[in-house]
Enzyme design. Structure first.
Site, PDB file in Angstrom:
ATOM      1  N   GLU A  60      35.748  45.171  46.723  1.00 22.90           N
ATOM      2  CA  GLU A  60      35.224  44.258  45.704  1.00 22.90           C
ATOM      3  C   GLU A  60      33.820  43.771  46.067  1.00 22.90           C
ATOM      4  O   GLU A  60      33.572  43.372  47.208  1.00 22.90           O
ATOM      5  CB  GLU A  60      36.172  43.062  45.560  1.00 22.90           C
ATOM      6  CG  GLU A  60      35.767  42.056  44.493  1.00 22.90           C
ATOM      7  CD  GLU A  60      36.693  40.854  44.447  1.00 22.90           C
ATOM      8  OE1 GLU A  60      36.746  40.194  43.397  1.00 22.90           O
ATOM      9  OE2 GLU A  60      37.358  40.568  45.464  1.00 22.90           O
ATOM     10  N   LYS A 111      36.633  42.237  35.768  1.00 17.86           N
ATOM     11  CA  LYS A 111      37.777  41.486  36.312  1.00 17.86           C
ATOM     12  C   LYS A 111      38.264  40.481  35.276  1.00 17.86           C
ATOM     13  O   LYS A 111      37.491  39.701  34.727  1.00 17.86           O
ATOM     14  CB  LYS A 111      37.351  40.778  37.604  1.00 17.86           C
ATOM     15  CG  LYS A 111      38.466  40.064  38.341  1.00 17.86           C
ATOM     16  CD  LYS A 111      37.927  39.543  39.675  1.00 17.86           C
ATOM     17  CE  LYS A 111      38.992  38.846  40.499  1.00 17.86           C
ATOM     18  NZ  LYS A 111      38.440  38.384  41.809  1.00 17.86           N
ATOM     19  N   CYS A 138      41.118  42.698  42.664  1.00 14.45           N
ATOM     20  CA  CYS A 138      41.543  41.611  43.562  1.00 14.45           C
ATOM     21  C   CYS A 138      42.595  40.697  42.928  1.00 14.45           C
ATOM     22  O   CYS A 138      43.740  41.075  42.770  1.00 14.45           O
ATOM     23  CB  CYS A 138      40.320  40.827  44.042  1.00 14.45           C
ATOM     24  SG  CYS A 138      40.657  39.818  45.518  1.00 14.45           S
TER      25      CYS A 138
END
Length: 288
Positions: free
Chosen positions: A51, A125, A162
């Site tokens: 990430e 994300k 994540c």
């Protein structure tokens, strides 16, 4: 049998966080080049980084300095470099990066380049944490990417980033959209999350009959010192078994070949998609 050789790169920060973001970017991009070359030499077909791979995990701060780390996708210098490397090595490259879409609007993004260097698209994300040590809403706007699946030269892949991994709905949406392999680039430190690291993603792989490739960085980062990033990047199969895993502490290229035929085999065996009852799940989306 349909095979895919996957490469995952985990790495610690190579510079001081006191440097300007552009200098850190250049140093981290350069540090990845030898491992990208090794991946090519080992026949890696799909490569993914951690990430925001070429910056520190700056979210323990709320320092606007780090807005300068954001780049345009795919026009920015990092994407342009990775696009050329993808074409040179006939390798799909997933580039998790801090993105600026317009002045003052920033996303936690993964750009995807196909094996001929063509830009296939990006994922933003979706779930953004805002808790002590992880002040991500200061830096990232929540994404609404509609669960894109990228039909690459070597197979159909998705990306989940994540904190997203704690939400089962996205795994399912990506699998329903056709993902055979889902990549989860992360930056997560030791503590409770380390236990969850080897619990959630294998369970999600089994629940959705797909491979999952999880990538985490290593080391600790001054001045924030929120804990050790514990590496342990791995590839888990549709039965929920981890097939290959990297160390907890070292910069590493993890290379592993998977058998994509297992996706069909496992889904035919369990029939979870056939037996879904979405008409009974409206509580998941209706209301708060």
């Amino acid at each position: 049998m349909q095979k895919m050789k996957i490469g995952l790169i985990q790495m610690g920060l190579k510079t001081s966080t006191e440097l300007e973001p552009a200098a850190i970017r250049d140093a981290m991009n350069e540090a990845h080049l030898p491992l990208i070359k090794q991946a090519a030499e080992q026949g890696v077909q799909v490569l993914c980084f951690q990430e925001v791979f070429n910056q520190p995990y700056f979210c323990p701060s709320q320092d606007s300095k780090w807005y300068a780390a954001a780049e345009r996708v795919p026009e920015g210098p990092t994407c342009q470099m990775m696009q050329k490397l993808a074409a040179e090595h006939r390798m799909v490259i997933i580039v998790p990066i801090y993105e600026e879409t317009e002045t003052g609007v920033y996303y936690n993004t993964a750009a995807v380049f196909d094996a001929d260097g063509s830009y296939l698209g990006k994922y933003h994300k979706t779930h953004i944490p805002q808790v002590a040590g992880f002040w991500e809403k200061f830096f990232f706007k929540p994404g609404q990417s509609n669960w894109p699946v990228f039909d690459t030269a070597y197979g159909k892949i998705g990306v989940y980033i994540c904190y997203d991994r704690h939400f089962p709905e996205g795994w399912r949406a990506l699998a329903l959209n056709g993902a055979e392999v889902i990549f989860n680039p992360s930056a997560t430190v030791a503590g409770l999350s380390q236990y969850l690291w080897e619990l959630e993603q294998p369970a999600s792989a089994a629940a959705n009959g797909c491979f999952i490739a999880a990538i985490n960085r290593v080391g600790s980062e001054v001045p924030w010192n929120i804990g050790d990033f514990y590496g342990s990047s791995y590839i888990v199969n549709p039965r929920g078994k981890i097939e290959a895993q990297a160390s907890e502490t070292e910069d590493e290229l993890l290379v592993h070949e998977i058998d994509l035929d297992m996706v069909r085999e496992v889904r035919n065996n369990w029939q979870f998609f056939r037996d879904r009852r979405p008409e009974t799940y409206t509580r998941l989306t209706d209301g708060e």
